[in-house]
Design a protein around this motif. Structure first.
Motif, PDB file in Angstrom:
ATOM      1  N   ASP A   1       0.804  -1.221   0.000  1.00 38.52           N
ATOM      2  CA  ASP A   1       0.000   0.000   0.000  1.00 38.52           C
ATOM      3  C   ASP A   1       0.840   1.275   0.000  1.00 38.52           C
ATOM      4  OD1 ASP A   1      -2.391  -1.434   0.052  1.00 38.52           O
ATOM      5  OD2 ASP A   1      -2.359  -1.586   2.243  1.00 38.52           O
ATOM      6  N   THR A   2       2.006   1.246   0.641  1.00 35.36           N
ATOM      7  CA  THR A   2       2.796   2.469   0.812  1.00 35.36           C
ATOM      8  C   THR A   2       4.208   2.258   0.288  1.00 35.36           C
ATOM      9  OG1 THR A   2       3.632   1.877   3.016  1.00 35.36           O
ATOM     10  CG2 THR A   2       1.479   2.990   2.908  1.00 35.36           C
ATOM     11  N   ALA A   3       4.919   3.376   0.119  1.00 31.41           N
ATOM     12  CA  ALA A   3       6.316   3.305  -0.324  1.00 31.41           C
ATOM     13  C   ALA A   3       7.167   2.540   0.686  1.00 31.41           C
ATOM     14  CB  ALA A   3       6.864   4.720  -0.522  1.00 31.41           C
ATOM     15  N   ARG A   4       6.851   2.715   1.964  1.00 30.91           N
ATOM     16  CA  ARG A   4       7.602   1.998   2.998  1.00 30.91           C
ATOM     17  C   ARG A   4       7.370   0.487   2.898  1.00 30.91           C
ATOM     18  NH1 ARG A   4       7.612   3.461   9.460  1.00 30.91           N
ATOM     19  NH2 ARG A   4       9.098   1.869  10.106  1.00 30.91           N
ATOM     20  N   ASP A   5       6.110   0.088   2.633  1.00 33.94           N
ATOM     21  CA  ASP A   5       5.805  -1.331   2.474  1.00 33.94           C
ATOM     22  C   ASP A   5       6.525  -1.908   1.263  1.00 33.94           C
ATOM     23  OD1 ASP A   5       4.175  -1.238   4.691  1.00 33.94           O
ATOM     24  OD2 ASP A   5       2.320  -1.017   3.543  1.00 33.94           O
ATOM     25  N   ARG A   6       6.576  -1.143   0.163  1.00 34.13           N
ATOM     26  CA  ARG A   6       7.256  -1.627  -1.034  1.00 34.13           C
ATOM     27  C   ARG A   6       8.753  -1.774  -0.786  1.00 34.13           C
ATOM     28  NH1 ARG A   6       3.075   1.444  -3.287  1.00 34.13           N
ATOM     29  NH2 ARG A   6       4.262   3.385  -3.240  1.00 34.13           N
ATOM     30  N   LEU A   7       9.333  -0.847  -0.014  1.00 32.04           N
ATOM     31  CA  LEU A   7      10.752  -0.960   0.336  1.00 32.04           C
ATOM     32  C   LEU A   7      10.996  -2.215   1.167  1.00 32.04           C
ATOM     33  CD1 LEU A   7      13.653   0.045   0.589  1.00 32.04           C
ATOM     34  CD2 LEU A   7      12.904   1.479   2.507  1.00 32.04           C
ATOM     35  N   THR A   8      10.100  -2.467   2.121  1.00 34.90           N
ATOM     36  CA  THR A   8      10.235  -3.667   2.956  1.00 34.90           C
ATOM     37  C   THR A   8      10.212  -4.924   2.101  1.00 34.90           C
ATOM     38  OG1 THR A   8       9.214  -2.580   4.862  1.00 34.90           O
ATOM     39  CG2 THR A   8       9.204  -4.980   4.839  1.00 34.90           C
ATOM     40  N   VAL A   9       9.275  -4.992   1.161  1.00 37.81           N
ATOM     41  CA  VAL A   9       9.191  -6.145   0.262  1.00 37.81           C
ATOM     42  C   VAL A   9      10.497  -6.305  -0.517  1.00 37.81           C
ATOM     43  CG1 VAL A   9       8.062  -7.074  -1.798  1.00 37.81           C
ATOM     44  CG2 VAL A   9       6.689  -6.082   0.043  1.00 37.81           C
ATOM     45  N   GLY A  10      11.019  -5.195  -1.029  1.00 40.81           N
ATOM     46  CA  GLY A  10      12.249  -5.257  -1.809  1.00 40.81           C
ATOM     47  C   GLY A  10      13.443  -5.739  -0.996  1.00 40.81           C
ATOM     48  N   LEU A  11      13.588  -5.213   0.226  1.00 40.48           N
ATOM     49  CA  LEU A  11      14.731  -5.590   1.057  1.00 40.48           C
ATOM     50  C   LEU A  11      14.666  -7.052   1.481  1.00 40.48           C
ATOM     51  CD1 LEU A  11      15.081  -2.399   3.297  1.00 40.48           C
ATOM     52  CD2 LEU A  11      16.607  -3.134   1.457  1.00 40.48           C
TER      53      LEU A  11
END
Length: 207
Positions: free
Chosen positions: A147-157
């Motif tokens: 949902d958020t940029a922070r969530d997408r970063l978490t998925v990527g890391l």
């Protein structure tokens, strides 16, 4: 006891785990708790109570196993004992147990409860298999559900760099070096880990 004024549920549980051990181990773990809480003989950065409890929880079964075979004093622990304890773990518990034991014995040496640090020379066993990376379409699908940029970063890391839930929660802004494309992951009790960002996670982090 944990640091004065720190009486959270996690702090109490950590002390209770220490109290359940034989006397010499209990004294050692209480000393280690004080060091992690920043109130050892030398001031140091205090860890959060939940982190302290997690560290003590990882070490407690190892100390209990040693006590069950008649080893009840941290001064009697050898590098071979630690190597066997770490090798007996599986998956993520291997690194977590190793880091926790290193943290404990480093604190005990600093507080002069042991003369030498038997955990210092113990290295983690190498991985037997490498994890398979997610296919591009799977990764894009996961990113699309965030949902958020922070969530997408978490998925990527997690998906690209195999970071743990704890590791992705605690980086600071000062740990980011976008110029060099690096992210420093601080692992209490272990050496800091440098993540070299690929193009995808660099873009996610910048966003």
């Amino acid at each position: 006891m944990a640091a004065e004024g720190r009486d959270s549920a996690e702090a109490r549980r950590a002390r209770e785990l220490a109290d359940a051990l034989p006397t010499a181990f209990a004294t050692a773990v209480h000393t280690w708790i004080r060091v992690m809480a920043g109130v050892g003989t030398r001031p140091s950065r205090a860890l959060k109570d939940r982190t302290i409890h997690a560290y003590v929880s990882r070490v407690h079964p190892v100390l209990s196993d040693w006590a069950s075979v008649g080893i009840e004093d941290p001064r009697a622990i050898t590098s071979s004992d630690i190597d066997r304890a770490v090798s007996a773990q599986r998956g993520a518990n291997t690194r977590a147990t190793s880091c926790s034991l290193r943290s404990m014995f480093r604190a005990l040496k600093r507080e002069r409860l042991v003369v030498r640090d038997p955990a210092r020379a113990v290295s983690l066993p190498g991985p037997k298999t490498l994890p398979r990376p997610l296919a591009t379409d799977q990764l894009r699908g996961l990113l699309g559900q965030a949902d958020t940029a922070r969530d997408r970063l978490t998925v990527g890391l997690v998906a690209v760099h195999a970071l743990t839930r704890f590791e992705v929660r605690h980086p600071l802004l000062t740990d980011i070096d976008l110029t060099r494309g690096r992210l420093t992951i601080r692992r209490p009790g272990c050496r800091d880990h440098t993540v070299y960002l690929d193009e995808l996670t660099w873009d996610l982090l910048r966003t």
